[in-house]
Design a protein around this motif. Structure first.
Motif, PDB file in Angstrom:
ATOM      1  N   VAL A   1       0.706  -1.198   0.083  1.00  8.28           N
ATOM      2  CA  VAL A   1       0.066   0.040  -0.128  1.00  8.28           C
ATOM      3  C   VAL A   1       0.945   1.474  -0.003  1.00  8.28           C
ATOM      4  N   ASP A   2       1.868   1.337   0.889  1.00  8.42           N
ATOM      5  CA  ASP A   2       2.783   2.301   0.818  1.00  8.42           C
ATOM      6  C   ASP A   2       3.570   2.576  -0.739  1.00  8.42           C
ATOM      7  N   LEU A   3       3.956   1.328  -1.144  1.00 13.55           N
ATOM      8  CA  LEU A   3       4.638   1.753  -2.349  1.00 13.55           C
ATOM      9  C   LEU A   3       3.567   2.045  -3.385  1.00 13.55           C
ATOM     10  N   CYS A   4       2.240   1.759  -3.528  1.00  9.89           N
ATOM     11  CA  CYS A   4       1.266   2.226  -4.328  1.00  9.89           C
ATOM     12  C   CYS A   4       0.868   3.701  -4.268  1.00  9.89           C
ATOM     13  N   LEU A   5       0.916   4.129  -2.896  1.00 11.29           N
ATOM     14  CA  LEU A   5       0.547   5.524  -2.473  1.00 11.29           C
ATOM     15  C   LEU A   5       1.715   6.395  -3.086  1.00 11.29           C
ATOM     16  N   THR A   6       2.903   5.817  -2.934  1.00 12.28           N
ATOM     17  CA  THR A   6       4.280   6.428  -3.379  1.00 12.28           C
ATOM     18  C   THR A   6       4.225   6.651  -4.806  1.00 12.28           C
ATOM     19  N   ILE A   7       4.078   5.585  -5.588  1.00 11.91           N
ATOM     20  CA  ILE A   7       4.041   5.728  -7.060  1.00 11.91           C
ATOM     21  C   ILE A   7       2.944   6.747  -7.415  1.00 11.91           C
ATOM     22  N   THR A   8       1.743   6.676  -6.880  1.00 12.55           N
ATOM     23  CA  THR A   8       0.615   7.387  -7.324  1.00 12.55           C
ATOM     24  C   THR A   8       0.909   8.847  -7.238  1.00 12.55           C
ATOM     25  N   THR A   9       1.652   9.575  -6.381  1.00 13.60           N
ATOM     26  CA  THR A   9       1.870  10.908  -6.234  1.00 13.60           C
ATOM     27  C   THR A   9       3.288  11.429  -6.961  1.00 13.60           C
TER      28      THR A   9
ATOM     29  N   PRO B   1       0.505  19.478  -4.660  1.00 11.15           N
ATOM     30  CA  PRO B   1       1.272  19.038  -5.681  1.00 11.15           C
ATOM     31  C   PRO B   1       0.695  17.919  -6.144  1.00 11.15           C
ATOM     32  N   PHE B   2      -0.591  17.335  -5.705  1.00 16.43           N
ATOM     33  CA  PHE B   2      -1.463  16.128  -6.199  1.00 16.43           C
ATOM     34  C   PHE B   2      -2.696  16.409  -5.877  1.00 16.43           C
ATOM     35  N   CYS B   3      -3.667  15.484  -6.410  1.00 17.18           N
ATOM     36  CA  CYS B   3      -5.330  15.980  -6.247  1.00 17.18           C
ATOM     37  C   CYS B   3      -5.668  15.479  -5.150  1.00 17.18           C
ATOM     38  N   TYR B   4      -6.225  16.341  -3.989  1.00 17.82           N
ATOM     39  CA  TYR B   4      -6.947  15.879  -2.861  1.00 17.82           C
ATOM     40  C   TYR B   4      -8.334  16.257  -2.680  1.00 17.82           C
TER      41      TYR B   4
ATOM     42  N   LEU C   1      -7.136   7.422  -6.411  1.00 16.20           N
ATOM     43  CA  LEU C   1      -6.029   6.202  -6.204  1.00 16.20           C
ATOM     44  C   LEU C   1      -5.265   6.582  -4.563  1.00 16.20           C
ATOM     45  N   VAL C   2      -5.286   8.094  -4.738  1.00 17.78           N
ATOM     46  CA  VAL C   2      -4.658   8.688  -3.347  1.00 17.78           C
ATOM     47  C   VAL C   2      -5.492   8.289  -2.048  1.00 17.78           C
ATOM     48  N   HIS C   3      -6.725   8.498  -2.301  1.00 17.31           N
ATOM     49  CA  HIS C   3      -7.770   8.236  -1.246  1.00 17.31           C
ATOM     50  C   HIS C   3      -8.165   6.764  -1.145  1.00 17.31           C
ATOM     51  N   THR C   4      -7.997   5.821  -2.187  1.00 17.30           N
ATOM     52  CA  THR C   4      -8.120   4.563  -1.968  1.00 17.30           C
ATOM     53  C   THR C   4      -7.122   3.765  -1.168  1.00 17.30           C
ATOM     54  N   PHE C   5      -5.741   4.127  -1.624  1.00 12.81           N
ATOM     55  CA  PHE C   5      -4.545   3.677  -1.008  1.00 12.81           C
ATOM     56  C   PHE C   5      -4.377   4.253   0.569  1.00 12.81           C
ATOM     57  N   SER C   6      -5.053   5.275   0.707  1.00 15.83           N
ATOM     58  CA  SER C   6      -5.033   5.919   2.145  1.00 15.83           C
ATOM     59  C   SER C   6      -6.067   5.101   2.981  1.00 15.83           C
TER      60      SER C   6
ATOM     61  N   ILE D   1      -8.129  17.415 -15.767  1.00 17.06           N
ATOM     62  CA  ILE D   1      -9.445  17.181 -14.915  1.00 17.06           C
ATOM     63  C   ILE D   1      -9.375  15.508 -14.776  1.00 17.06           C
ATOM     64  N   LYS D   2      -9.647  14.923 -15.781  1.00 18.82           N
ATOM     65  CA  LYS D   2      -9.404  13.591 -15.813  1.00 18.82           C
ATOM     66  C   LYS D   2      -8.338  12.995 -15.100  1.00 18.82           C
ATOM     67  N   ALA D   3      -7.221  13.248 -15.322  1.00 18.20           N
ATOM     68  CA  ALA D   3      -5.971  12.764 -14.552  1.00 18.20           C
ATOM     69  C   ALA D   3      -6.131  13.160 -13.236  1.00 18.20           C
ATOM     70  N   CYS D   4      -6.502  14.165 -12.782  1.00 17.21           N
ATOM     71  CA  CYS D   4      -6.674  14.728 -11.600  1.00 17.21           C
ATOM     72  C   CYS D   4      -7.671  13.662 -10.658  1.00 17.21           C
ATOM     73  N   LEU D   5      -8.872  13.578 -11.337  1.00 19.12           N
ATOM     74  CA  LEU D   5      -9.737  12.863 -10.776  1.00 19.12           C
ATOM     75  C   LEU D   5      -9.260  11.215 -10.430  1.00 19.12           C
ATOM     76  N   ILE D   6      -8.555  10.715 -11.566  1.00 18.42           N
ATOM     77  CA  ILE D   6      -7.945   9.469 -11.244  1.00 18.42           C
ATOM     78  C   ILE D   6      -6.867   9.306 -10.045  1.00 18.42           C
ATOM     79  N   GLN D   7      -6.113  10.497 -10.105  1.00 19.37           N
ATOM     80  CA  GLN D   7      -5.035  10.546  -8.953  1.00 19.37           C
ATOM     81  C   GLN D   7      -5.660  10.650  -7.725  1.00 19.37           C
TER      82      GLN D   7
END
Length: 335
Positions: A71-79, A179-182, A105-110, A96-102
């Protein structure tokens, strides 16, 4: 991998922000940030390799630790792409599409990390409060069932969120605070059906993370009660020492997450640079510290890391020797 366009935002994109007011020193700030990302990637990868290759670590406790590393690896690679893209290349524009995907993913792995920490708390509870039943209850099959339950839990709760995001329209051309979509940052610029995804985001934050944290606290209340009932102080210290790593992992995950959520949802007047710092701490602190904490505290992992490094050093020495012999033979034959 997210694709960067340019530094001028259009109506179909957002502008990312690293550290407002410190744009002139972004290159220098990127050095420690890049080092932290490297530590996170190498540390979690090493933990995974050790657990997979070392048969003595094929136990529930280490299965959950490997899940945490994944999970930590995925969260790191995502951002990683957007954070370093802003710092190195001033590539602030993100569609906007890339932002929504990120963001998804950020919240899923979190939330996945929160669920894994609950599984690890259950492991510690069984090991200390019910040691005789530990091997009976936490079998390899039960560990697999827990892992699947953690995964399905995310699917059940995040699938409606993904459907809600499809129907949301956004005002592009705005500047985000990180610097990432929150989610709390992005959803401010929605102008249709925003209430649904905003409500669902708050519900997930309060229900999932809140429930997880309460379960962890409750498990440690039971653990503490069991430890206090132990007569020998030495055994008390030994029992508590097995929980130190998990307590540190819970602390470095929940404290930055709660701080960032409060800064966005309750303290709207918080300076943007503070929000940006909290966001980077929230992203980097758990992936960086978790492998360090577990490798320093758990003797088996520490020994495996030393053996791995020694093997690499021995292999490099043999390669250098063979290379030297090959060079000497080449010189001899040429003369």
């Amino acid at each position: 991998m997210l694709i960067f366009n340019n530094t001028t935002s259009s109506s179909s994109s957002f502008l990312l922000t690293a550290f407002p007011g410190l744009e002139l020193v972004h290159v220098w700030i990127s050095i420690p940030v890049c080092c932290l990302y490297t530590v996170a990637l190498l540390g979690n990868s090493m933990i995974l390799v050790i657990i997979v290759t070392e048969r003595s670590l094929h136990k529930p406790m280490y299965y959950f630790l490997s899940m945490l590393s994944v999970v930590d690896l995925c969260l790191t690679i995502t951002t990683l792409p957007t954070v370093l893209g802003v710092l190195w290349f001033h590539a602030r524009d993100i569609s906007i599409k890339a932002c929504l995907i990120q963001m998804f993913l950020v919240h899923t792995f979190s939330f996945l990390e929160s669920s894994v920490l609950v599984a690890m708390a259950f492991d510690r509870f069984m090991a200390i409060c019910n040691p005789l039943q530990y091997a009976v209850v936490l079998t390899d099959m039960m560990s697999l069932v827990i892992a699947l339950t953690v995964f399905l839990r995310q699917v059940v709760f995040f699938f409606p969120c993904a459907l809600a995001l499809i129907s949301v329209s956004f005002h592009g051309g705005h500047e985000l605070s990180h610097p990432f979509c929150y989610h709390p940052d992005v959803i401010k610029f929605a102008y249709s059906n925003a209430w649904l995804t905003n409500f669902w985001g708050m519900f997930l934050q309060l229900y999932l993370n809140g429930t997880d944290l309460l379960f962890i606290l409750f498990s440690y209340i039971l653990i503490l009660r069991t430890v206090l009932s132990i007569v020998t102080p030495k055994k008390q210290q030994k029992a508590l020492s097995t929980c130190v790593c998990h307590i540190c992992a819970v602390t470095v995950f929940y404290v930055p997450m709660i701080s960032l959520s409060l800064a966005h949802r309750l303290f709207s007047s918080t300076p943007r640079v503070i929000c940006s710092i909290l966001a980077n701490i929230y992203l980097l602190l758990p992936p960086v510290l978790n492998p360090i904490i577990y490798s320093l505290k758990i003797r088996v992992i520490r020994q495996a890391i030393v053996q791995l490094l020694q093997f690499k050093s021995l292999r490099d020495t043999k390669v250098r020797r063979l290379w030297g012999r090959w060079n000497r033979r080449g010189i001899t034959s040429s003369t």
